[in-house]
Each structure stands twice: as C-alpha cells, then as structure tokens.
Design a protein around this motif. Structure first.
Motif, PDB file in Angstrom:
ATOM      1  N   PRO A  24       0.672   0.132 -12.794  1.00  0.00           N
ATOM      2  CA  PRO A  24       1.168  -0.835 -11.803  1.00  0.00           C
ATOM      3  C   PRO A  24       0.047  -1.633 -11.134  1.00  0.00           C
ATOM      4  CG  PRO A  24       2.271   1.253 -11.518  1.00  0.00           C
ATOM      5  CD  PRO A  24       1.185   1.464 -12.518  1.00  0.00           C
ATOM      6  N   MET A  25      -1.091  -1.001 -10.889  1.00  0.00           N
ATOM      7  CA  MET A  25      -2.207  -1.738 -10.281  1.00  0.00           C
ATOM      8  C   MET A  25      -2.782  -2.768 -11.247  1.00  0.00           C
ATOM      9  SD  MET A  25      -4.253   0.994  -7.936  1.00  0.00           S
ATOM     10  CE  MET A  25      -4.593   2.166  -9.222  1.00  0.00           C
ATOM     11  N   ALA A  26      -2.748  -2.456 -12.534  1.00  0.00           N
ATOM     12  CA  ALA A  26      -3.263  -3.395 -13.515  1.00  0.00           C
ATOM     13  C   ALA A  26      -2.307  -4.563 -13.731  1.00  0.00           C
ATOM     14  CB  ALA A  26      -3.517  -2.674 -14.842  1.00  0.00           C
ATOM     15  N   ILE A  27      -1.011  -4.312 -13.648  1.00  0.00           N
ATOM     16  CA  ILE A  27      -0.022  -5.367 -13.885  1.00  0.00           C
ATOM     17  C   ILE A  27       0.143  -6.265 -12.672  1.00  0.00           C
ATOM     18  CG2 ILE A  27       2.427  -5.791 -14.299  1.00  0.00           C
ATOM     19  CD1 ILE A  27       2.451  -3.293 -16.042  1.00  0.00           C
ATOM     20  N   PHE A  28       0.253  -5.665 -11.486  1.00  0.00           N
ATOM     21  CA  PHE A  28       0.506  -6.431 -10.261  1.00  0.00           C
ATOM     22  C   PHE A  28      -0.787  -6.604  -9.473  1.00  0.00           C
ATOM     23  CE2 PHE A  28       4.466  -3.998 -11.070  1.00  0.00           C
ATOM     24  CZ  PHE A  28       5.268  -5.071 -11.392  1.00  0.00           C
ATOM     25  N   ARG A  29      -1.580  -7.575  -9.871  1.00  0.00           N
ATOM     26  CA  ARG A  29      -2.843  -7.816  -9.175  1.00  0.00           C
ATOM     27  C   ARG A  29      -2.645  -8.643  -7.910  1.00  0.00           C
ATOM     28  NH1 ARG A  29      -7.579  -6.763 -12.263  1.00  0.00           N
ATOM     29  NH2 ARG A  29      -7.026  -6.087 -14.342  1.00  0.00           N
ATOM     30  N   LYS A  30      -1.664  -9.520  -7.919  1.00  0.00           N
ATOM     31  CA  LYS A  30      -1.403 -10.358  -6.758  1.00  0.00           C
ATOM     32  C   LYS A  30      -0.379  -9.686  -5.853  1.00  0.00           C
ATOM     33  CE  LYS A  30      -2.145 -14.557  -9.408  1.00  0.00           C
ATOM     34  NZ  LYS A  30      -1.539 -15.763  -9.941  1.00  0.00           N
ATOM     35  N   LYS A  31      -0.323 -10.142  -4.622  1.00  0.00           N
ATOM     36  CA  LYS A  31       0.674  -9.633  -3.692  1.00  0.00           C
ATOM     37  C   LYS A  31       2.069 -10.059  -4.147  1.00  0.00           C
ATOM     38  CE  LYS A  31       1.851  -9.375   1.149  1.00  0.00           C
ATOM     39  NZ  LYS A  31       2.208  -7.995   1.137  1.00  0.00           N
ATOM     40  N   ILE A  32       3.021  -9.130  -4.079  1.00  0.00           N
ATOM     41  CA  ILE A  32       4.391  -9.420  -4.478  1.00  0.00           C
ATOM     42  C   ILE A  32       5.048 -10.219  -3.362  1.00  0.00           C
ATOM     43  CG2 ILE A  32       6.613  -8.405  -5.059  1.00  0.00           C
ATOM     44  CD1 ILE A  32       5.048  -5.968  -6.113  1.00  0.00           C
ATOM     45  N   LYS A  33       5.515 -11.425  -3.697  1.00  0.00           N
ATOM     46  CA  LYS A  33       6.083 -12.316  -2.694  1.00  0.00           C
ATOM     47  C   LYS A  33       7.610 -12.301  -2.679  1.00  0.00           C
ATOM     48  CE  LYS A  33       2.101 -15.316  -2.812  1.00  0.00           C
ATOM     49  NZ  LYS A  33       1.566 -16.624  -3.134  1.00  0.00           N
ATOM     50  N   SER A  34       8.210 -11.804  -3.722  1.00  0.00           N
ATOM     51  CA  SER A  34       9.667 -11.778  -3.812  1.00  0.00           C
ATOM     52  C   SER A  34      10.230 -10.771  -2.799  1.00  0.00           C
ATOM     53  CB  SER A  34      10.113 -11.397  -5.219  1.00  0.00           C
ATOM     54  OG  SER A  34      11.492 -11.159  -5.244  1.00  0.00           O
ATOM     55  N   VAL A  35      11.117 -11.222  -1.941  1.00  0.00           N
ATOM     56  CA  VAL A  35      11.725 -10.360  -0.941  1.00  0.00           C
ATOM     57  C   VAL A  35      12.590  -9.296  -1.614  1.00  0.00           C
ATOM     58  CG1 VAL A  35      13.268 -10.314   1.046  1.00  0.00           C
ATOM     59  CG2 VAL A  35      11.674 -12.196   0.762  1.00  0.00           C
ATOM     60  N   PHE A  36      13.281  -9.685  -2.683  1.00  0.00           N
ATOM     61  CA  PHE A  36      14.130  -8.736  -3.401  1.00  0.00           C
ATOM     62  C   PHE A  36      13.297  -7.601  -3.999  1.00  0.00           C
ATOM     63  CE2 PHE A  36      15.975  -7.284  -7.421  1.00  0.00           C
ATOM     64  CZ  PHE A  36      17.158  -6.745  -6.942  1.00  0.00           C
ATOM     65  N   VAL A  37      12.199  -7.940  -4.657  1.00  0.00           N
ATOM     66  CA  VAL A  37      11.358  -6.918  -5.288  1.00  0.00           C
ATOM     67  C   VAL A  37      10.723  -6.039  -4.217  1.00  0.00           C
ATOM     68  CG1 VAL A  37       9.318  -6.527  -6.721  1.00  0.00           C
ATOM     69  CG2 VAL A  37      10.956  -8.291  -7.350  1.00  0.00           C
ATOM     70  N   GLN A  38      10.277  -6.625  -3.112  1.00  0.00           N
ATOM     71  CA  GLN A  38       9.690  -5.842  -2.035  1.00  0.00           C
ATOM     72  C   GLN A  38      10.698  -4.855  -1.450  1.00  0.00           C
ATOM     73  OE1 GLN A  38       8.121  -8.661   0.775  1.00  0.00           O
ATOM     74  NE2 GLN A  38       6.066  -8.554  -0.109  1.00  0.00           N
ATOM     75  N   SER A  39      11.921  -5.325  -1.216  1.00  0.00           N
ATOM     76  CA  SER A  39      12.928  -4.424  -0.659  1.00  0.00           C
ATOM     77  C   SER A  39      13.321  -3.350  -1.666  1.00  0.00           C
ATOM     78  CB  SER A  39      14.153  -5.198  -0.195  1.00  0.00           C
ATOM     79  OG  SER A  39      14.792  -5.807  -1.285  1.00  0.00           O
ATOM     80  N   PHE A  40      13.361  -3.709  -2.949  1.00  0.00           N
ATOM     81  CA  PHE A  40      13.663  -2.728  -3.992  1.00  0.00           C
ATOM     82  C   PHE A  40      12.585  -1.647  -4.023  1.00  0.00           C
ATOM     83  CE2 PHE A  40      12.986  -1.295  -8.375  1.00  0.00           C
ATOM     84  CZ  PHE A  40      14.217  -0.725  -8.631  1.00  0.00           C
ATOM     85  N   LEU A  41      11.325  -2.051  -4.029  1.00  0.00           N
ATOM     86  CA  LEU A  41      10.222  -1.096  -4.084  1.00  0.00           C
ATOM     87  C   LEU A  41      10.124  -0.266  -2.811  1.00  0.00           C
ATOM     88  CD1 LEU A  41       7.485  -3.237  -5.858  1.00  0.00           C
ATOM     89  CD2 LEU A  41       8.869  -1.394  -6.825  1.00  0.00           C
ATOM     90  N   TYR A  42      10.593  -0.811  -1.692  1.00  0.00           N
ATOM     91  CA  TYR A  42      10.566  -0.070  -0.434  1.00  0.00           C
ATOM     92  C   TYR A  42      11.487   1.145  -0.508  1.00  0.00           C
ATOM     93  CZ  TYR A  42      11.133   0.995   4.507  1.00  0.00           C
ATOM     94  OH  TYR A  42      11.184   1.637   5.713  1.00  0.00           O
ATOM     95  N   TYR A  43      12.641   1.001  -1.154  1.00  0.00           N
ATOM     96  CA  TYR A  43      13.623   2.077  -1.196  1.00  0.00           C
ATOM     97  C   TYR A  43      13.481   3.008  -2.391  1.00  0.00           C
ATOM     98  CZ  TYR A  43      15.975  -0.089   2.708  1.00  0.00           C
ATOM     99  OH  TYR A  43      16.265  -0.590   3.939  1.00  0.00           O
ATOM    100  N   VAL A  44      12.609   2.727  -3.325  1.00  0.00           N
ATOM    101  CA  VAL A  44      12.446   3.572  -4.511  1.00  0.00           C
ATOM    102  C   VAL A  44      12.052   5.009  -4.144  1.00  0.00           C
ATOM    103  CG1 VAL A  44      11.008   3.946  -6.563  1.00  0.00           C
ATOM    104  CG2 VAL A  44      12.099   1.750  -6.190  1.00  0.00           C
ATOM    105  N   PRO A  45      11.083   5.237  -3.260  1.00  0.00           N
ATOM    106  CA  PRO A  45      10.752   6.637  -2.943  1.00  0.00           C
ATOM    107  C   PRO A  45      11.925   7.422  -2.361  1.00  0.00           C
ATOM    108  CG  PRO A  45       9.024   5.193  -2.157  1.00  0.00           C
ATOM    109  CD  PRO A  45      10.154   4.311  -2.601  1.00  0.00           C
ATOM    110  N   TYR A  46      12.728   6.784  -1.521  1.00  0.00           N
ATOM    111  CA  TYR A  46      13.884   7.470  -0.942  1.00  0.00           C
ATOM    112  C   TYR A  46      14.919   7.793  -2.010  1.00  0.00           C
ATOM    113  CZ  TYR A  46      11.747   5.720   3.309  1.00  0.00           C
ATOM    114  OH  TYR A  46      10.861   5.442   4.307  1.00  0.00           O
ATOM    115  N   ALA A  47      15.131   6.877  -2.927  1.00  0.00           N
ATOM    116  CA  ALA A  47      16.099   7.103  -4.002  1.00  0.00           C
ATOM    117  C   ALA A  47      15.638   8.234  -4.922  1.00  0.00           C
ATOM    118  CB  ALA A  47      16.312   5.823  -4.793  1.00  0.00           C
TER     119      ALA A  47
END
Length: 108
Positions: A24-47
């Motif tokens: 993931p660090m190699a693929i996503f070098r830039k900051k993720i700007k998509s609100v949908f992707v950010q909110s999705f990744l925020y809830y992944v640990p809880y899920a």
C-alpha cells in the motif's frame, strides 16, 4: 516435517506479511483526496475487528459444539454492546459481558 520445509514456510509467510504491509505504501504515494475512499479506509479496521470478533463470541460459549447455549453468547453480546454504547471502559464492558454469559449459562 523437516527443518528445511519449516524454514521455507516461515520465509514465505514473512515475505507475504512484509509484502502486504509495504505494497500500500508503494502504490499510494500521494495523499488520498477522495472522500469516499478516505471514509471507506477509516472504517476498514472496525469492520475487520467485528468480522473476527463476532464468530469468536458465539464459538467461545460452546454453542457450536452443542456443549453450551447460544443464549449465553447472545446475552453477553447484548450487554457488551449496551455498555459500549453507554461509553463504559473496556474492562467494564468485558467484565459485564462475561458476567452476563456466566449468569445465563448457569441458569439454562
């Protein structure tokens, strides 16, 4: 099982674990700007935590093997969710859920 097989298995597991963490660090070098992707990744640990915890709750009382009651697991889950909703501490939630399971298992 010989030692070389064990070392090969450990090497493969270590490599896969490292790959999963580095990829993931190699693929996503830039900051993720998509609100949908950010909110999705925020809830992944809880899920993931819920997906690992809920089956363990029902297997821990022995309901799956016929030795225990599913009602004990359900009562413990309900008490844990209620105490967590009331913002009680982790120790309080764990002790309350365990006490609920104990009481239900004792009377059923």
């Amino acid at each position: 099982m010989n030692m070389s097989y064990l070392l090969i298995c450990m090497g493969i597991m270590a490599g896969m674990t490292y790959l999963i963490r580095v990829l993931p660090m190699a693929i996503f070098r830039k900051k993720i700007k998509s609100v949908f992707v950010q909110s999705f990744l925020y809830y992944v640990p809880y899920a993931v935590l819920a997906a690992m915890t809920f089956p363990a709750i029902f297997y821990s009382t022995g309901a799956s093997t016929g030795e225990g009651s599913i009602w004990g697991a359900a009562a413990g889950t309900a008490v844990a969710v209620l105490l967590a909703f009331l913002r009680k501490g982790l120790l309080t939630v764990a002790v309350g859920a365990s006490a609920a399971v104990f009481l239900v298992q004792m009377f059923l």
